[in-house]
Scaffold this active site. Structure first.
Site, PDB file in Angstrom:
ATOM      1  N   ARG A 124       0.809  -1.235   0.000  1.00 52.43           N
ATOM      2  CA  ARG A 124       0.000   0.000   0.000  1.00 52.43           C
ATOM      3  C   ARG A 124       0.837   1.278   0.000  1.00 52.43           C
ATOM      4  O   ARG A 124       0.345   2.342   0.332  1.00 52.43           O
ATOM      5  CB  ARG A 124      -0.998   0.026   1.160  1.00 52.43           C
ATOM      6  CG  ARG A 124      -2.013  -1.113   1.120  1.00 52.43           C
ATOM      7  CD  ARG A 124      -3.141  -0.872   2.104  1.00 52.43           C
ATOM      8  NE  ARG A 124      -4.112  -1.956   2.049  1.00 52.43           N
ATOM      9  CZ  ARG A 124      -4.110  -3.005   2.860  1.00 52.43           C
ATOM     10  NH1 ARG A 124      -3.179  -3.096   3.807  1.00 52.43           N
ATOM     11  NH2 ARG A 124      -5.023  -3.932   2.754  1.00 52.43           N
ATOM     12  N   LYS A 146       2.916  11.425 -10.473  1.00 49.92           N
ATOM     13  CA  LYS A 146       1.961  10.700 -11.313  1.00 49.92           C
ATOM     14  C   LYS A 146       2.634   9.428 -11.812  1.00 49.92           C
ATOM     15  O   LYS A 146       3.672   9.487 -12.468  1.00 49.92           O
ATOM     16  CB  LYS A 146       1.501  11.567 -12.474  1.00 49.92           C
ATOM     17  CG  LYS A 146       0.535  12.659 -12.067  1.00 49.92           C
ATOM     18  CD  LYS A 146       0.264  13.650 -13.182  1.00 49.92           C
ATOM     19  CE  LYS A 146      -0.529  13.049 -14.294  1.00 49.92           C
ATOM     20  NZ  LYS A 146      -0.922  14.093 -15.293  1.00 49.92           N
ATOM     21  N   GLU A 188       8.892  18.986 -23.919  1.00 53.04           N
ATOM     22  CA  GLU A 188       8.274  19.239 -22.614  1.00 53.04           C
ATOM     23  C   GLU A 188       8.809  20.530 -21.987  1.00 53.04           C
ATOM     24  O   GLU A 188       8.094  21.213 -21.260  1.00 53.04           O
ATOM     25  CB  GLU A 188       8.507  18.048 -21.681  1.00 53.04           C
ATOM     26  CG  GLU A 188       7.764  16.778 -22.061  1.00 53.04           C
ATOM     27  CD  GLU A 188       6.281  16.804 -21.695  1.00 53.04           C
ATOM     28  OE1 GLU A 188       5.808  17.811 -21.134  1.00 53.04           O
ATOM     29  OE2 GLU A 188       5.594  15.807 -21.982  1.00 53.04           O
ATOM     30  N   LYS A 230       6.777  23.393 -12.661  1.00 49.11           N
ATOM     31  CA  LYS A 230       5.954  22.239 -12.317  1.00 49.11           C
ATOM     32  C   LYS A 230       5.763  22.125 -10.811  1.00 49.11           C
ATOM     33  O   LYS A 230       4.673  21.808 -10.335  1.00 49.11           O
ATOM     34  CB  LYS A 230       6.574  20.949 -12.874  1.00 49.11           C
ATOM     35  CG  LYS A 230       5.683  19.734 -12.610  1.00 49.11           C
ATOM     36  CD  LYS A 230       5.998  18.555 -13.484  1.00 49.11           C
ATOM     37  CE  LYS A 230       4.961  17.454 -13.297  1.00 49.11           C
ATOM     38  NZ  LYS A 230       5.188  16.297 -14.176  1.00 49.11           N
ATOM     39  N   GLU A 240      -4.308  16.759  -9.344  1.00 51.56           N
ATOM     40  CA  GLU A 240      -4.829  17.177 -10.645  1.00 51.56           C
ATOM     41  C   GLU A 240      -6.343  17.342 -10.630  1.00 51.56           C
ATOM     42  O   GLU A 240      -7.065  16.784 -11.457  1.00 51.56           O
ATOM     43  CB  GLU A 240      -4.408  16.189 -11.751  1.00 51.56           C
ATOM     44  CG  GLU A 240      -4.477  16.817 -13.141  1.00 51.56           C
ATOM     45  CD  GLU A 240      -3.930  15.948 -14.240  1.00 51.56           C
ATOM     46  OE1 GLU A 240      -4.694  15.617 -15.150  1.00 51.56           O
ATOM     47  OE2 GLU A 240      -2.751  15.583 -14.184  1.00 51.56           O
ATOM     48  N   ARG A 244      -3.405  21.875 -12.222  1.00 52.69           N
ATOM     49  CA  ARG A 244      -2.351  20.960 -12.674  1.00 52.69           C
ATOM     50  C   ARG A 244      -2.660  20.361 -14.039  1.00 52.69           C
ATOM     51  O   ARG A 244      -1.741  19.996 -14.784  1.00 52.69           O
ATOM     52  CB  ARG A 244      -2.145  19.859 -11.638  1.00 52.69           C
ATOM     53  CG  ARG A 244      -1.020  18.898 -12.016  1.00 52.69           C
ATOM     54  CD  ARG A 244      -0.671  17.970 -10.889  1.00 52.69           C
ATOM     55  NE  ARG A 244       0.314  16.990 -11.308  1.00 52.69           N
ATOM     56  CZ  ARG A 244       0.881  16.110 -10.504  1.00 52.69           C
ATOM     57  NH1 ARG A 244       0.580  16.102  -9.222  1.00 52.69           N
ATOM     58  NH2 ARG A 244       1.767  15.239 -10.953  1.00 52.69           N
ATOM     59  N   ASN A 248      -0.989  19.332 -19.125  1.00 49.02           N
ATOM     60  CA  ASN A 248      -1.306  18.424 -20.221  1.00 49.02           C
ATOM     61  C   ASN A 248      -1.472  19.151 -21.559  1.00 49.02           C
ATOM     62  O   ASN A 248      -2.055  18.590 -22.492  1.00 49.02           O
ATOM     63  CB  ASN A 248      -2.581  17.639 -19.890  1.00 49.02           C
ATOM     64  CG  ASN A 248      -2.380  16.678 -18.733  1.00 49.02           C
ATOM     65  OD1 ASN A 248      -1.454  15.879 -18.740  1.00 49.02           O
ATOM     66  ND2 ASN A 248      -3.230  16.768 -17.738  1.00 49.02           N
ATOM     67  N   HIS A 255      -1.379  12.010 -26.824  1.00 47.97           N
ATOM     68  CA  HIS A 255      -1.680  10.660 -26.355  1.00 47.97           C
ATOM     69  C   HIS A 255      -2.512   9.891 -27.380  1.00 47.97           C
ATOM     70  O   HIS A 255      -2.341   8.673 -27.552  1.00 47.97           O
ATOM     71  CB  HIS A 255      -2.427  10.710 -25.021  1.00 47.97           C
ATOM     72  CG  HIS A 255      -1.545  11.032 -23.852  1.00 47.97           C
ATOM     73  ND1 HIS A 255      -2.049  11.253 -22.592  1.00 47.97           N
ATOM     74  CD2 HIS A 255      -0.201  11.157 -23.740  1.00 47.97           C
ATOM     75  CE1 HIS A 255      -1.053  11.515 -21.765  1.00 47.97           C
ATOM     76  NE2 HIS A 255       0.078  11.463 -22.442  1.00 47.97           N
ATOM     77  N   HIS A 273       6.983   9.900 -27.109  1.00 41.91           N
ATOM     78  CA  HIS A 273       6.093  10.758 -26.329  1.00 41.91           C
ATOM     79  C   HIS A 273       6.363  12.244 -26.568  1.00 41.91           C
ATOM     80  O   HIS A 273       5.437  13.024 -26.834  1.00 41.91           O
ATOM     81  CB  HIS A 273       6.226  10.434 -24.837  1.00 41.91           C
ATOM     82  CG  HIS A 273       5.386  11.319 -23.958  1.00 41.91           C
ATOM     83  ND1 HIS A 273       4.010  11.268 -23.960  1.00 41.91           N
ATOM     84  CD2 HIS A 273       5.735  12.287 -23.076  1.00 41.91           C
ATOM     85  CE1 HIS A 273       3.535  12.165 -23.113  1.00 41.91           C
ATOM     86  NE2 HIS A 273       4.560  12.804 -22.565  1.00 41.91           N
TER      87      HIS A 273
END
Length: 367
Positions: A124, A146, A188, A230, A240, A244, A248, A255, A273
């Site tokens: 966990r 993420k 990016e 960031k 998010e 945030r 994207n 994507h 990517h």
């Protein structure tokens, strides 16, 4: 050694991002975040031959009582699967990893995402330390917590928010980075200027040649500034639920391209990517102009900068607009109101827009 730049990510689970050359050889720095006696180093077949032995030897010298194991998977986005994730968990089980164990992600974004997700799920949640070796991972995927794996139906659909305990970005690793991967990471970097700060776009235009030449100071400055942008938004919105999502920008289109190509950017002739995000940012800027939200001149400026950095700016042939639109409907950013995009009012000023009509998206895809 050059000065180490440091960016702090605030919040309940705050952590530091350290940026500079030679950090993978600094045993005290690598060992400091490790709280327990077990650590699993996760890497891939491209990065492991270059850095894994050295990192392991450095850690063993700094922490003699540490029980170390390694999990090395094949490289590529197409390997970021539930099956590889399961193998990583089995490696933690074989190590006998306890609740105070650490997963160390040594590699690019695929490794950071998968290793971070394994850390989030083992018992966990255990610690994860990110050691990004690509520019894209240094400025984006290693920061913010993420984590995810892909499904055939979509990218990053299975995952969790799990902030790292530390991020240590050794810029010397960028010297071994293939040219294509360096350029993909610069996409990016450009994104941060596009959504937050037009003066950063000015800086990137002025330093494009130095960045492509892998100038240490230029790269460290670009990484530190990107991480600072960031870190600020992650501290405000760790899960998010608001601002945030602006990170994207270009990703809804990007994507869809990656998924429709079957994540073929590293194993075939598809876009990786960063390349897909570059195309996606141009499409998002053109959609903003088509909706009357922004000037077409800003979209053309963005396109010129990306092209100067050697990045693609058009959809590859063979990807029908309707097929890409169908992929977008399953994107994580879609909601009950329909398609949701990050668009801009001008360079450096982005916003989240819901309910964008399908016909406008199709027009931009078909242009």
């Amino acid at each position: 050694m050059s000065a180490v730049r440091k960016v702090e990510v605030a919040g309940e689970n705050g952590y530091s991002i350290e940026i500079g050359p030679g950090l993978l050889e600094d045993g005290a720095r690598l060992g400091k975040p490790l709280r327990g006696r077990h650590a699993l180093i996760v890497s891939d077949g491209n990065v492991a031959p270059l850095y894994l032995d050295g990192v392991e030897a450095t850690l063993r010298a700094a922490r003699p009582g540490l029980t170390l194991a390694r999990f090395v998977m094949p490289p590529g986005e197409h390997e970021k699967t539930l099956a590889r994730f399961g193998e990583c968990l089995h490696a933690l089980a074989a190590l006998g990893a306890t609740r105070d164990a650490t997963v160390i992600a040594l590699g690019g974004g695929v490794i950071g995402d998968l290793a971070g997700f394994a850390a989030a799920c083992w018992m966990r949640g255990i610690d994860c330390v990110q050691l990004p070796t690509t520019l894209l991972a240094m400025v984006d995927s290693s920061v913010g917590g993420k984590t995810a794996v892909d499904l055939p139906s979509g990218k990053n659909l299975v995952g969790a928010f799990h902030p790292p305990r530390a991020v240590i970005a050794d810029t010397a690793a960028l010297r071994s980075l293939p040219e294509r991967e360096l350029r993909a990471g610069l996409a990016e970097v450009v994104k941060y200027g596009a959504i937050f700060d037009a003066t950063f776009l000015d800086w990137l235009e002025a330093h494009a040649d130095a960045l492509l030449a892998r100038d240490d100071d230029a790269l460290a400055e670009a990484i530190a500034r990107s991480c600072a942008y960031k870190a600020e938004v992650v501290a405000r919105d760790p899960f998010e639920r608001g601002d945030r999502a602006m990170l994207n920008f270009g990703h809804t289109f990007g994507h869809a391209i990656e998924t429709e190509q079957g994540y073929a950017g590293t194993s075939g002739d598809g876009l990786n990517h960063g390349e897909a995000v570059a195309v996606g940012m141009v499409l998002a800027a053109r959609l903003s102009a088509a909706l009357g939200r922004a000037s077409l001149a800003d979209a053309e400026r963005l396109q010129r900068l990306l092209q100067r950095l050697g990045l693609p700016t058009a959809i590859p042939p063979g990807l029908p607009p309707q097929a890409l639109l169908a992929r977008m409907r399953l994107d994580k950013k879609a909601d009950a109101a329909g398609l949701r995009f990050v668009l801009w009012d001008r360079a450096g000023a982005a916003r989240i827009v819901s309910g964008v009509p399908d016909e406008d998206v199709l027009t931009v895809l078909a242009a």
